[in-house]
Design a protein around this motif. Structure first.
Motif, short mmCIF file in Angstrom:
data_model
loop_
_atom_site.label_atom_id
_atom_site.label_comp_id
_atom_site.label_asym_id
_atom_site.label_seq_id
_atom_site.Cartn_x
_atom_site.Cartn_y
_atom_site.Cartn_z
N MET A 44 29.82 42.38 0.16
CA MET A 44 28.34 42.85 0.66
C MET A 44 28.27 44.40 1.19
SD MET A 44 26.01 40.66 0.04
CE MET A 44 25.86 38.73 -0.27
N ARG A 45 29.35 44.66 1.91
CA ARG A 45 29.31 46.20 2.18
C ARG A 45 29.43 47.17 1.05
NH1 ARG A 45 33.63 45.09 6.26
NH2 ARG A 45 34.86 46.15 4.32
N VAL A 46 30.36 46.63 0.14
CA VAL A 46 30.40 47.62 -1.12
C VAL A 46 29.01 47.46 -1.68
CG1 VAL A 46 31.63 47.84 -3.20
CG2 VAL A 46 33.02 47.48 -1.15
N VAL A 47 28.31 46.77 -1.94
CA VAL A 47 27.12 46.53 -2.92
C VAL A 47 26.22 47.01 -2.13
CG1 VAL A 47 25.35 44.88 -3.89
CG2 VAL A 47 27.78 44.37 -3.92
N THR A 48 26.09 47.04 -0.76
CA THR A 48 25.08 47.87 -0.05
C THR A 48 25.08 49.19 -0.07
OG1 THR A 48 24.89 45.73 1.66
CG2 THR A 48 23.98 48.08 2.28
N GLN A 49 26.61 49.73 0.05
CA GLN A 49 26.66 51.19 -0.22
C GLN A 49 26.37 51.66 -1.59
OE1 GLN A 49 27.74 53.66 1.80
NE2 GLN A 49 27.85 54.90 0.05
N ASP A 50 26.63 50.81 -2.74
CA ASP A 50 26.23 51.04 -3.95
C ASP A 50 24.67 51.48 -4.05
OD1 ASP A 50 26.98 51.92 -6.54
OD2 ASP A 50 26.34 49.73 -7.26
N ALA A 51 24.16 50.46 -3.23
CA ALA A 51 22.77 50.52 -3.37
C ALA A 51 21.96 51.60 -2.51
CB ALA A 51 22.03 49.12 -3.08
N PRO A 53 21.20 55.84 -0.97
CA PRO A 53 21.13 56.99 -1.53
C PRO A 53 22.44 57.64 -2.07
CG PRO A 53 19.56 56.76 0.17
CD PRO A 53 20.72 55.64 0.32
N GLY A 54 23.45 57.34 -1.09
CA GLY A 54 24.85 57.76 -1.29
C GLY A 54 25.59 57.28 -2.56
N GLY A 55 25.05 56.00 -2.99
CA GLY A 55 25.25 55.64 -4.61
C GLY A 55 24.36 55.90 -5.52
N LYS A 56 23.69 56.97 -5.18
CA LYS A 56 22.62 57.40 -6.25
C LYS A 56 21.56 56.47 -6.50
CE LYS A 56 25.77 60.78 -8.11
NZ LYS A 56 26.59 61.52 -7.60
N LYS A 57 21.18 55.76 -5.48
CA LYS A 57 20.12 54.83 -5.55
C LYS A 57 19.03 55.26 -4.82
CE LYS A 57 22.55 51.89 -8.28
NZ LYS A 57 23.88 52.74 -8.26
N PRO A 58 17.67 54.91 -5.17
CA PRO A 58 16.55 55.35 -4.47
C PRO A 58 16.52 54.60 -3.21
CG PRO A 58 15.77 54.05 -6.52
CD PRO A 58 17.43 53.83 -6.19
N ASN A 59 15.98 55.57 -1.99
CA ASN A 59 15.69 55.05 -0.76
C ASN A 59 15.12 53.68 -0.89
OD1 ASN A 59 16.78 57.46 0.34
ND2 ASN A 59 14.65 58.40 0.41
N GLY A 60 15.56 52.82 0.22
CA GLY A 60 14.90 51.41 0.24
C GLY A 60 15.61 50.67 -0.55
N CYS A 61 16.56 50.88 -1.47
CA CYS A 61 17.24 49.72 -2.23
C CYS A 61 18.04 49.18 -1.26
CB CYS A 61 17.99 50.48 -3.59
SG CYS A 61 18.51 49.60 -4.77
N ALA A 62 18.87 49.80 -0.55
CA ALA A 62 19.83 49.22 0.43
C ALA A 62 19.11 48.14 1.30
CB ALA A 62 20.65 50.27 0.91
#
Length: 80
Positions: A44-51, A53-62
């Motif tokens: 879950m930590r890895v998926v959250t990190q991937d979601a 902005p550091g994982g190049k995802k939009p704000n709010g995704c994590a």
């Protein structure tokens, strides 16, 4: 993976027969109670990190992923 787990267990049981195996996603430490102890929060930590902005995802995704985790966990506990 199941194949990776089987290969790893075979290597552990018969080290004199096998020089090595590749098991990129085999959670064998979960079953063998080995050191270091299995970290059940790592996925879950890895998926959250991937979601994030550091994982190049939009704000709010994590944040949305974190909100969904309890519902997914609850569904995973049902027998269906």
């Amino acid at each position: 993976s199941y194949g990776g787990m089987m290969a790893s267990w075979f290597r552990l049981k018969y080290p004199h027969m096998i020089d090595g195996v590749i098991a990129a996603s085999a959670p064998i430490l979960t079953f063998l109670d080995m050191d270091p102890k299995y970290d059940d929060t790592a996925f879950m930590r890895v998926v959250t990190q991937d979601a994030s902005p550091g994982g190049k995802k939009p704000n709010g995704c994590a944040a949305n992923f974190r909100k969904a985790q309890p519902a997914v966990w609850k569904l995973g506990q049902t027998p269906k």
